[in-house]
Design an enzyme around this catalytic site. Structure first.
Site, PDB file in Angstrom:
ATOM      1  N   CYS A  93       0.817  -1.224   0.000  1.00 17.72           N
ATOM      2  CA  CYS A  93       0.000   0.000   0.000  1.00 17.72           C
ATOM      3  C   CYS A  93       0.851   1.275   0.000  1.00 17.72           C
ATOM      4  CB  CYS A  93      -0.970  -0.044   1.174  1.00 17.72           C
ATOM      5  SG  CYS A  93      -2.387   1.024   0.961  1.00 17.72           S
ATOM      6  N   ARG A 127     -12.503   6.185  -0.454  1.00 17.89           N
ATOM      7  CA  ARG A 127     -11.553   5.253   0.178  1.00 17.89           C
ATOM      8  C   ARG A 127     -12.003   3.829  -0.129  1.00 17.89           C
ATOM      9  NH1 ARG A 127      -7.506   6.775   2.675  1.00 17.89           N
ATOM     10  NH2 ARG A 127      -6.264   5.194   3.681  1.00 17.89           N
ATOM     11  N   HIS A 192      -3.204  -5.614   2.542  1.00 21.91           N
ATOM     12  CA  HIS A 192      -2.765  -5.706   3.933  1.00 21.91           C
ATOM     13  C   HIS A 192      -3.248  -7.038   4.512  1.00 21.91           C
ATOM     14  CE1 HIS A 192      -1.687  -1.451   4.391  1.00 21.91           C
ATOM     15  NE2 HIS A 192      -2.782  -1.125   3.765  1.00 21.91           N
TER      16      HIS A 192
HETATM   17  N1  GLN Z   1      -2.001   6.866   2.494  1.00 26.75           N
HETATM   18  C1  GLN Z   1      -2.132   5.990   1.337  1.00 26.75           C
HETATM   19  C2  GLN Z   1      -3.569   5.956   0.765  1.00 26.75           C
HETATM   20  O1  GLN Z   1      -4.494   6.309   1.453  1.00 26.75           O
HETATM   21  C3  GLN Z   1      -1.724   4.560   1.718  1.00 26.75           C
HETATM   22  C4  GLN Z   1      -2.669   3.954   2.758  1.00 26.75           C
HETATM   23  C5  GLN Z   1      -2.161   2.630   3.315  1.00 26.75           C
HETATM   24  O2  GLN Z   1      -0.953   2.367   3.341  1.00 26.75           O
HETATM   25  N2  GLN Z   1      -3.110   1.802   3.825  1.00 26.75           N
HETATM   26  O3  GLN Z   1      -3.748   5.537  -0.371  1.00 26.75           O
END
Ligand code: GLN
Length: 235
Positions: A93, A127, A192
């Site tokens: 990520c 998101r 993740h």
């Molecule tokens: N900050 C980055 C995004 O929101 C990565 C998020 C993360 O590593 N879960 O895309």
């Protein structure tokens, strides 16, 4: 005894949603084969400890990525040489995003990456949060499962190719049905969870690339049960 050198990049800043479990998986799956695994945590300002067989960088929020982006620029030449020497990289990520050219957040300056991957990331308007199932072309790991939580949209270019196509979830950008990236032995994914514990054959693939040898199979009954429990799990 053969030794595996693992560099864990910026764990104090990029290590969310269990990403540290990927390091534990690599270490244990090596040790279960009688291979010593040495973990070097490399944080901001640390003196680097030379070459490693595998580098791992986890995920994190935009704020933590700002510091890591600056830190990584100091080591871009070295890490590019490591990539070209054949070292294995796994970025999750936020760490994945910084292995590309840049990450452009919504309300911050562009965060420069180190271009190990020919990819770039721009902030999206929503998101992506949920379970992920990916179809791959790896006969040893035809599916990969995990959990995504990102707003960044990653686009691949040139010889950087995706590692799979979406069955469940959004992946790189929610548009082109791709997930993750690979160039040479550099891998990135939005998964993740941790990613490697429930994708054991992919974990072994990374170990075999790093060690330059085939590994004896392990009894992955428990890991495979975890993997199969998540396949096609609703988003
Ligand atoms: N900050 C980055 C995004 O929101 C990565 C998020 C993360 O590593 N879960 O895309």
């Amino acid at each position: 005894m053969k030794k595996l050198r693992i560099g864990h990049l910026y764990p104090k800043l990029l290590n969310i949603y269990g990403d540290g479990g990927n390091i534990i998986t690599l270490k244990k799956r090596a040790e279960w084969r009688g291979i010593e695994a040495e973990i070097h945590e490399i944080n901001s300002g640390d003196v680097w400890l030379g070459e490693h067989d595998i580098y791992f960088i986890g995920g994190g929020q935009d704020l933590q990525q700002i510091e890591v982006s600056k830190e990584l620029q100091r080591h871009k030449v070295f890490l590019t040489a490591e990539r070209d020497r054949g070292a294995v990289f796994l970025g999750i990520c936020g760490g994945y995003q910084l292995m590309g050219h840049y990450y452009q957040p919504h309300d911050a300056d562009k965060l420069m990456g180190i271009s190990l991957l020919d990819a770039y990331t721009v902030a999206g308007n929503k998101r992506f949060i949920g379970n992920v199932t990916v179809k791959t072309e790896y006969e040893f790991a035809p599916t990969l499962v995990g959990f995504e939580n990102h707003s960044g949209l990653t686009y691949l270019q040139g010889d950087t190719k995706h590692i799979g196509t979406m069955i469940v979830g959004n992946g790189n950008n929610g548009q082109d049905k791709t997930e993750g990236a690979r160039y040479k032995n550099v891998f990135g994914t939005y998964m993740h969870g941790s990613f490697l514990p429930k994708n054991p054959k992919f974990a072994d693939y990374l170990l075999e690339l790093a060690l330059g040898e085939k590994l004896t199979p392990l009894d992955d009954t428990i890991e495979d049960n975890a993997h199969n429990a998540l396949i096609n799990k609703a988003y």
